[in-house]
Design a protein around this motif. Structure first.
Motif, PDB file in Angstrom:
ATOM      1  N   GLU A   1      -0.368   7.077   2.493  1.00  0.00           N
ATOM      2  CA  GLU A   1      -1.659   7.738   2.671  1.00  0.00           C
ATOM      3  C   GLU A   1      -2.718   6.748   3.145  1.00  0.00           C
ATOM      4  O   GLU A   1      -3.640   7.111   3.882  1.00  0.00           O
ATOM      5  CB  GLU A   1      -2.101   8.387   1.356  1.00  0.00           C
ATOM      6  N   GLU A   2      -2.591   5.483   2.731  1.00  0.00           N
ATOM      7  CA  GLU A   2      -3.552   4.461   3.120  1.00  0.00           C
ATOM      8  C   GLU A   2      -3.261   3.891   4.507  1.00  0.00           C
ATOM      9  O   GLU A   2      -4.124   3.253   5.117  1.00  0.00           O
ATOM     10  CB  GLU A   2      -3.521   3.311   2.105  1.00  0.00           C
TER      11      GLU A   2
ATOM     12  N   GLY B   1       0.822  -1.203   0.000  1.00  0.00           N
ATOM     13  CA  GLY B   1       0.000   0.000   0.000  1.00  0.00           C
ATOM     14  C   GLY B   1       0.853   1.248   0.000  1.00  0.00           C
ATOM     15  O   GLY B   1       2.063   1.197  -0.265  1.00  0.00           O
TER      16      GLY B   1
END
Length: 311
Positions: A153-154, A150
């Motif tokens: 930001e996630e 990922g």
């Protein structure tokens, strides 16, 4: 990579929000690099839309196929031929500027197939990785490493704070470097550190279209000088404590012969002498190899930031 018009977008400056920019350079893939007239941030204009950027990071990106074709990429799976490698400068810098690693909670963003992460765990660090490519992350996990697929930001702020976050050759890839630094700062404990490296835009300004950063690495969408990076990080609560650049000039127009390397070294040593004075420059040069120098203007810049909640 050839982009269709509908896959492109024009953007404002991510740092100051203005659209007042001027075209500065043309990359080898025909893309234009502009520079914000207000804050100095350099970026692609127009650029691939966010949803298409992941195309760069397929298996070829990590196995050396893309790098061999001049488009940019890594050689994570290259054979070592049994040769012993030297301690990476990034590891030496961590010990030199931050301290001992055993027990330190460390996150490496963009850990690829986990080579450096593996080294950190052997040093006794409590290290984990974050990688956008499922292909690379799965290879790292097969080595027994803790790696999440990922983006930062996630990831959110649900995890406990890290003592140190590493982002080597990452920030030039992200859609919003401002959001990236803010998210990173939120994951570092007060007094903790961020170590970050990126191609040095000041070097690009020196060599123009012949800079290696413009003739390859076509996945990059932002370019940073030390001054812009420092101001952007301070806005996120991160204070610059140290920076250095490589002795590789980044000039793609000259063959890297012995004489060329020496001429380039003396040129940048002269720049450093003007910045800090000859006695200190000589002292710094004696303390390290010819690969890195503080206050330099080589191809890659490495910075150390400390989180300061008073900013």
């Amino acid at each position: 990579m050839i982009w269709k018009p509908e896959e492109m977008e024009s953007v404002a400056c991510d740092f100051c929000g203005t659209s007042n920019s001027s075209r500065k350079f043309s990359r080898g893939d025909g893309m234009s690099v502009v520079e914000c007239r207000l804050c100095g941030l350099a970026y692609l204009q127009p650029r691939p839309r966010k949803e298409y950027i992941s195309r760069f990071y397929d298996a070829d990106y990590f196995t050396g196929v893309s790098a061999a074709s001049g488009k940019g990429g890594l050689r994570c799976l290259a054979e070592s031929n049994g040769q012993e490698t030297r301690i990476p400068r990034s590891l030496a810098l961590m010990k030199e500027k931050v301290g001992v690693l055993p027990g330190k909670k460390i996150l490496e963003i963009g850990c690829a197939t986990g080579e450096f992460l593996e080294l950190l765990t052997r040093e006794g660090a409590d290290a984990e990785g974050l990688e956008i490519s499922e292909f690379a992350a799965e290879i790292a996990r097969k080595k027994g490493l803790e790696v999440t697929t990922g983006t930062i930001e996630e990831m959110g702020n649900s995890t406990s704070p890290f003592d140190m976050i590493l982002a080597f050759e990452v920030i030039e890839h992200v859609p919003s470097p401002v959001a990236f630094l803010e998210q990173v700062a939120g994951l570092i404990r007060s007094g903790g550190h961020l170590l970050l490296s990126t191609p040095n835009y000041a070097c690009g300004q020196r060599y123009g279209d012949q800079w290696y950063g413009f003739t390859g690495s076509f996945e990059h969408i932002y370019y940073f000088s030390k001054d812009v990076l420092e101001r952007m990080a301070r806005q996120a609560g991160l204070v610059l404590t140290y920076w250095e650049t490589t002795m590789h000039s980044g000039d793609n127009s000259r063959k890297p012969g012995f004489l060329d390397r020496r001429i380039d070294w003396f040129g940048r040593f002269a720049d450093m002498s003007r910045a800090v004075g000859l006695p200190l420059a000589l002292s710094l040069a004696r303390q390290r190899s010819l690969n890195y120098l503080p206050y330099g203007n080589g191809h890659k810049i490495t910075v150390v930031f400390r989180k300061d909640d008073s900013c």
